[in-house]
Design an enzyme around this catalytic site. Structure first.
Site, PDB file in Angstrom:
ATOM      1  CE  LYS A  22       6.489  -2.447  -1.099  1.00 56.38           C
ATOM      2  NZ  LYS A  22       6.323  -3.791  -0.530  1.00 56.38           N
ATOM      3  NE  ARG A  46       9.434  -0.624   4.202  1.00 58.80           N
ATOM      4  CZ  ARG A  46       9.567  -1.132   2.990  1.00 58.80           C
ATOM      5  NH1 ARG A  46       9.727  -0.361   1.939  1.00 58.80           N
ATOM      6  NH2 ARG A  46       9.531  -2.434   2.822  1.00 58.80           N
ATOM      7  NE  ARG A  54      11.685 -11.679  -3.662  1.00 54.04           N
ATOM      8  CZ  ARG A  54      11.254 -10.513  -3.227  1.00 54.04           C
ATOM      9  NH1 ARG A  54      10.804  -9.616  -4.091  1.00 54.04           N
ATOM     10  NH2 ARG A  54      11.246 -10.221  -1.942  1.00 54.04           N
ATOM     11  NE  ARG A 101      14.768  -8.396  -1.003  1.00 48.60           N
ATOM     12  CZ  ARG A 101      13.689  -7.612  -1.038  1.00 48.60           C
ATOM     13  NH1 ARG A 101      13.155  -7.290  -2.205  1.00 48.60           N
ATOM     14  NH2 ARG A 101      13.142  -7.171   0.058  1.00 48.60           N
ATOM     15  NE  ARG A 107      11.044  -8.261   3.908  1.00 48.73           N
ATOM     16  CZ  ARG A 107      11.173  -9.038   2.826  1.00 48.73           C
ATOM     17  NH1 ARG A 107      11.779 -10.225   2.929  1.00 48.73           N
ATOM     18  NH2 ARG A 107      10.718  -8.643   1.666  1.00 48.73           N
TER      19      ARG A 107
HETATM   20  P1  AP5 Z   1       7.461  -7.912  -5.675  1.00 49.01           P
HETATM   21  O1  AP5 Z   1       6.917  -7.182  -6.847  1.00 49.01           O
HETATM   22  O2  AP5 Z   1       8.941  -7.973  -5.499  1.00 49.01           O
HETATM   23  O3  AP5 Z   1       6.776  -7.386  -4.334  1.00 49.01           O
HETATM   24  P2  AP5 Z   1       7.254  -6.223  -3.350  1.00 49.01           P
HETATM   25  O4  AP5 Z   1       6.040  -5.746  -2.651  1.00 49.01           O
HETATM   26  O5  AP5 Z   1       8.080  -5.210  -4.089  1.00 49.01           O
HETATM   27  O6  AP5 Z   1       8.169  -7.105  -2.389  1.00 49.01           O
HETATM   28  P3  AP5 Z   1       9.520  -6.797  -1.641  1.00 49.01           P
HETATM   29  O7  AP5 Z   1       9.899  -8.069  -0.972  1.00 49.01           O
HETATM   30  O8  AP5 Z   1      10.538  -6.152  -2.528  1.00 49.01           O
HETATM   31  O9  AP5 Z   1       8.990  -5.715  -0.608  1.00 49.01           O
HETATM   32  P4  AP5 Z   1       9.607  -5.141   0.692  1.00 49.01           P
HETATM   33  O10 AP5 Z   1       8.721  -3.991   1.007  1.00 49.01           O
HETATM   34  O11 AP5 Z   1       9.799  -6.136   1.766  1.00 49.01           O
HETATM   35  O12 AP5 Z   1      11.096  -4.778   0.236  1.00 49.01           O
HETATM   36  P5  AP5 Z   1      11.867  -3.425  -0.062  1.00 49.01           P
HETATM   37  O13 AP5 Z   1      12.880  -3.751  -1.079  1.00 49.01           O
HETATM   38  O14 AP5 Z   1      10.939  -2.286  -0.306  1.00 49.01           O
HETATM   39  O15 AP5 Z   1       6.850  -9.398  -5.723  1.00 49.01           O
HETATM   40  C1  AP5 Z   1       7.238 -10.384  -4.801  1.00 49.01           C
HETATM   41  C2  AP5 Z   1       7.160 -11.757  -5.511  1.00 49.01           C
HETATM   42  O16 AP5 Z   1       5.802 -12.027  -5.847  1.00 49.01           O
HETATM   43  C3  AP5 Z   1       7.939 -11.817  -6.830  1.00 49.01           C
HETATM   44  O17 AP5 Z   1       8.477 -13.098  -6.986  1.00 49.01           O
HETATM   45  C4  AP5 Z   1       6.878 -11.534  -7.905  1.00 49.01           C
HETATM   46  O18 AP5 Z   1       7.196 -12.122  -9.130  1.00 49.01           O
HETATM   47  C5  AP5 Z   1       5.643 -12.159  -7.270  1.00 49.01           C
HETATM   48  N1  AP5 Z   1       4.391 -11.465  -7.612  1.00 49.01           N
HETATM   49  C6  AP5 Z   1       4.203 -10.137  -7.728  1.00 49.01           C
HETATM   50  N2  AP5 Z   1       2.911  -9.867  -8.022  1.00 49.01           N
HETATM   51  C7  AP5 Z   1       2.274 -11.067  -8.065  1.00 49.01           C
HETATM   52  C8  AP5 Z   1       0.918 -11.440  -8.320  1.00 49.01           C
HETATM   53  N3  AP5 Z   1      -0.037 -10.528  -8.571  1.00 49.01           N
HETATM   54  N4  AP5 Z   1       0.605 -12.754  -8.288  1.00 49.01           N
HETATM   55  C9  AP5 Z   1       1.565 -13.696  -8.021  1.00 49.01           C
HETATM   56  N5  AP5 Z   1       2.878 -13.409  -7.788  1.00 49.01           N
HETATM   57  C10 AP5 Z   1       3.214 -12.097  -7.808  1.00 49.01           C
HETATM   58  O19 AP5 Z   1      12.565  -3.131   1.360  1.00 49.01           O
HETATM   59  C11 AP5 Z   1      13.552  -3.986   1.876  1.00 49.01           C
HETATM   60  C12 AP5 Z   1      14.107  -3.407   3.177  1.00 49.01           C
HETATM   61  O20 AP5 Z   1      14.721  -2.134   2.913  1.00 49.01           O
HETATM   62  C13 AP5 Z   1      13.100  -3.123   4.291  1.00 49.01           C
HETATM   63  O21 AP5 Z   1      12.788  -4.274   5.063  1.00 49.01           O
HETATM   64  C14 AP5 Z   1      13.844  -2.065   5.101  1.00 49.01           C
HETATM   65  O22 AP5 Z   1      14.855  -2.649   5.899  1.00 49.01           O
HETATM   66  C15 AP5 Z   1      14.529  -1.243   4.016  1.00 49.01           C
HETATM   67  N6  AP5 Z   1      13.679  -0.125   3.544  1.00 49.01           N
HETATM   68  C16 AP5 Z   1      13.080  -0.001   2.327  1.00 49.01           C
HETATM   69  N7  AP5 Z   1      12.377   1.134   2.250  1.00 49.01           N
HETATM   70  C17 AP5 Z   1      12.549   1.764   3.438  1.00 49.01           C
HETATM   71  C18 AP5 Z   1      12.044   2.983   3.973  1.00 49.01           C
HETATM   72  N8  AP5 Z   1      11.208   3.783   3.277  1.00 49.01           N
HETATM   73  N9  AP5 Z   1      12.408   3.325   5.241  1.00 49.01           N
HETATM   74  C19 AP5 Z   1      13.227   2.532   5.979  1.00 49.01           C
HETATM   75  N10 AP5 Z   1      13.734   1.358   5.539  1.00 49.01           N
HETATM   76  C20 AP5 Z   1      13.384   0.973   4.270  1.00 49.01           C
END
Ligand code: AP5
Length: 191
Positions: free
Chosen positions: A15, A91, A130, A138, A149
């Site tokens: 994402k 979410r 990562r 993280r 998660r």
């Molecule tokens: P990346 O692009 O970082 O993927 P991502 O889907 O953004 O992964 P996240 O780990 O950031 O998602 P998340 O939903 O767990 O975290 P968030 O910060 O939203 O890519 C991941 C890796 O893969 C990287 O190394 C990248 O280089 C690689 N990659 C990417 N594309 C690739 C491809 N095509 N091929 C190969 N490699 C690839 O949320 C964190 C926490 O915040 C949650 O757990 C929750 O506690 C809280 N939170 C966030 N939003 C909310 C909400 N709306 N409501 C309540 N709590 C929330």
């Protein structure tokens, strides 16, 4: 009318990577709720202290806190005349309903909802990769929290796709492809 694009997908599905590419191309603001929450944690405010433990557990933060942070991000982008891409929001179906109300209040159109489909094994591998390569890893990028998660995603976030499918806004994309192929496919749905 300003526009909004939503990008959904499990943790590690790409994402953040895809939203950054799209935001740069469309000159939209990239609003990541995860980044907004981590920024609050880094600011070491009392709220940040509370959020730190929730993020490390892999649970969701309350709707009220997330919506407050998101609303100011949206208002800032609109003040600059830019649309926005939402990364990590909504979410849950409850958050999708809150978003609909908020976009109505702000006069913003939800253009498309992109859902990245990637298996649990592949996302786990990506997140651990990562964590291994990033010295400031993280607190939620470890095997136990990744499992949590993914469970939270399956229980609370996966139904959001059905919500948008029923509104004919959903575009599902195979997120196993390389970064540029995924970006190309997203572009074809956003045009
Ligand atoms: P990346 O692009 O970082 O993927 P991502 O889907 O953004 O992964 P996240 O780990 O950031 O998602 P998340 O939903 O767990 O975290 P968030 O910060 O939203 O890519 C991941 C890796 O893969 C990287 O190394 C990248 O280089 C690689 N990659 C990417 N594309 C690739 C491809 N095509 N091929 C190969 N490699 C690839 O949320 C964190 C926490 O915040 C949650 O757990 C929750 O506690 C809280 N939170 C966030 N939003 C909310 C909400 N709306 N409501 C309540 N709590 C929330």
């Amino acid at each position: 009318m300003a526009s909004c694009i939503v990008v959904l997908g499990p943790p590690g599905s790409g994402k953040g990577t895809q939203c950054a590419i799209l935001a740069d191309e469309l000159k939209y603001a990239h609003l990541s709720t995860g980044d907004l929450l981590r920024r609050e944690v880094a600011s070491a405010t009392p709220l940040g202290q509370e959020l730190k433990a929730i993020l490390a557990s892999g649970e969701l933060v309350s709707d009220e806190v997330v919506l407050g942070l998101l609303r100011s991000g949206m208002e800032d982008s609109l003040a600059k005349g830019a649309g926005f891409i939402l990364d990590g929001y909504p979410r849950s179906v409850g958050q999708a309903e809150l978003l609909e109300t908020l976009l109505g209040e702000l006069g913003v159109e939800l253009k498309v909802v992109v859902s990245l489909l990637v298996s649990s094994d592949v996302v786990t591998e990506r997140i651990l990769g990562r964590a291994a390569s990033d010295s400031s890893a993280r607190t939620d990028d470890n095997e136990e929290t990744i499992r949590k998660r993914l469970t939270v995603f399956m229980e609370k976030t996966a139904p959001v796709s059905d919500y948008y499918r029923a509104k004919q806004l959903l575009s599902e994309i195979d997120g196993h492809q390389d970064v540029s192929s995924v970006a190309e496919e997203i572009r074809s749905h956003v045009r």
